[in-house]
Design an enzyme around this catalytic site. Structure first.
Site, PDB file in Angstrom:
ATOM      1  CG  ASP A   1      -1.748  -1.258   1.359  1.00 49.77           C
ATOM      2  OD1 ASP A   1      -2.073  -1.865   0.317  1.00 49.77           O
ATOM      3  OD2 ASP A   1      -2.046  -1.657   2.500  1.00 49.77           O
TER       4      ASP A   1
ATOM      5  CD  GLU B   1      -8.935  -2.584  -2.168  1.00 49.02           C
ATOM      6  OE1 GLU B   1      -9.255  -2.733  -0.977  1.00 49.02           O
ATOM      7  OE2 GLU B   1      -8.383  -3.481  -2.838  1.00 49.02           O
TER       8      GLU B   1
END
Length: 503
Positions: free
Chosen positions: A22, A178
């Site tokens: 991420d 997302e």
């Protein structure tokens, strides 16, 4: 940055290997800063610095104090800290992130990304995970979250301003929108997202609108990056962020994995940071080729290891690359009790326990050799490869014996043991990646655990299949962490050495 480029060189991906998922990036002048998720490990949110997007150095952790990061004892593996966004605005660095195990979204700030960072501002009115920050020309701060929803916030107080609203749900039929990031580029606001789930179907898509609140028009070429349904050596590509270099070139950082072995392909060291070039065509970003040797004419040198290879524990504190499950109480971890040694005081009785005293570093290479000099005369402990509580291998010393232990799901066994003389000894683990998949069930690697003899020879006590310490078997969002632990009494470690090996 243009003056650093050397024609004909290449960039080797990943640029930050190992469990660093991420990624979020920002640039200030000629300096780049990048932050990653850390899940159940303390300290949280590693922060990196680079001058060229290729060579990265960890400079600290954004959440390195208990007042910033609380991971309760019942925090599950792959719980904790999810998906930060790192931005620079109005002379400060801002980092927003979700603690799914304690209170949800929070925001910390600093003028120095090496730290210290502020105590957190809580965001009780911001629902969801993967929060993003963007400021418009009026100075309003917009927080966008997985879903994809958005609300205006006061970043100084954490209060929301006005109601939340939906922006864009991604490509119809793909699902799991997302990792949103919102940018102003030219005449448009661009909304970059991940979709398709963080497994093999992962991808990156984008939309644009005239305001930060939309409406948003999806790119006709979506997904702008995905390796789904391909035989590319890098899979699960997604959760991306964009950055513009001083020479006006654009780049994307993203996560991906390197599966090894036969079917279904096992990735063992987690989701890693990859770099890809970006060019703009008709107002849309086009992502360049992503491979293990990314063609990038004019880019400097290939990256090397991003974490220190060896630690002799000569510093008064613990280097920021070391991590521990859930917490790290000073009374259990230290380098001052015995000068030049790391001292661990046991709490949990084994790596099966969530409160085990364990100090580890991320495995960053598909093949590597790890060794440590341990003195277990006042306790019991050793060297371990941890995935989570139900999945780990270790070699443990104590009471005149060394033994290899394996935990695979509900099964725990002593694989091998042998007596050893009293006093310090060297324990070692060698990870050897599979070169070729002989047949469909070939595992990704093997782990050989053993002891170093007085003459320097390495005696292997057991060689174990690495597939059982993989995401495809254990599940979750993390990767392997290799380190030292204490399971009884007090254990001292003189040094720890991590050596990358050619696959």
């Amino acid at each position: 940055m243009a003056d650093q480029r050397q024609p004909g060189t290449t960039v080797a991906n990943p640029v930050i290997p190992g469990f660093h998922p991420d990624p979020s990036i920002c640039r200030v002048g000629a300096d780049y800063y990048l932050a990653c998720s850390s899940f159940e490990y303390f300290p949280g949110v590693p922060v990196f610095h680079s001058h060229d997007l290729v060579h990265w150095t960890q400079i600290g952790n954004a959440l390195d104090r208990p007042s910033q990061l609380r991971l309760p004892p019942d925090t599950p593996a792959s719980g904790g800290i999810y998906a930060p966004t790192l931005r620079h605005h109005d002379g400060r660095f801002w980092l927003i992130v979700t603690n799914v195990s304690d209170g949800g979204n929070l925001l910390v700030t600093t003028t120095d990304p090496a730290g210290p960072w502020s105590d957190p501002v809580r965001l009780p009115g911001v629902a969801g995970i993967d929060p993003d920050l963007a400021w418009d020309e009026n100075g309003d701060c917009w927080c966008t979250t997985a879903g994809i929803g958005q609300v205006r916030i006061d970043p100084h107080t954490g209060r929301t301003v006005g109601p939340a609203h939906r922006l864009w749900s991604g490509t119809p039929g793909v699902g799991c929108p997302e990792a949103p990031h919102l940018y102003r580029v030219g005449d448009y606001w661009y909304l970059l997202i991940a979709e398709g789930g963080t497994e093999r179907g992962h991808g990156v898509s984008i939309a644009r609108g005239s305001t930060p609140t939309g409406p948003f028009e999806p790119c006709p070429a979506n997904p702008i990056l995905t390796h789904r349904s391909s035989d590319h050596p890098i899979q699960n590509t997604g959760h991306a962020d964009l950055v513009q270099a001083p020479d006006d070139s654009w780049w994307m950082v993203l996560l991906g994995v390197r599966p090894h072995g036969g079917s279904p392909g096992w990735h063992v060291i987690g989701r890693e940071v990859f770099l890809a070039p970006v060019r703009w065509v008709d107002g849309w970003p086009v992502v360049g080729d992503l491979s293990l040797a990314l063609p990038a004419p004019g880019w400097p040198l290939r990256p090397g290891p991003v974490l220190p290879r060896r630690d002799d524990f000569d510093l008064s504190g613990i280097h920021p690359h070391w991590i521990s499950p859930r917490d790290r109480p000073e009374q259990h971890y230290g380098t001052k009790e015995r000068a030049g040694w790391l001292t661990l005081h046991a709490r949990g009785g084994s790596l099966d326990d969530p409160d085990v005293v364990f100090l580890g570093r991320r495995q960053q290479h598909l093949s590597c050799r790890v060794r440590t000099l341990i003195d277990p005369s006042a306790g019991r402990g050793g060297l371990a490869v941890r995935f989570d509580e139900p999945h780990h291998y270790e070699i443990e010393a104590g009471s005149g014996e060394v033994r290899v232990l394996a935990r695979i799901g509900p099964l725990r066994t002593t694989v091998a043991s042998r007596p050893v003389p009293a006093g310090p000894l060297v324990l070692g683990i060698q990870v050897t990646a599979t070169r070729t998949a002989a047949e469909g069930r070939t595992g990704p690697d093997t782990l050989s655990l053993g002891v170093e003899e007085p003459d320097g020879a390495f005696t292997v006590l057991a060689t174990l299949d690495g597939r059982y310490l993989s995401t495809e078997v254990a599940g979750g969002f993390t990767g392997r962490v290799i380190g030292m632990y204490a399971s009884a009494g007090t254990v001292h470690f003189d040094w720890f050495d991590y050596e990358p090996l050619n696959p």
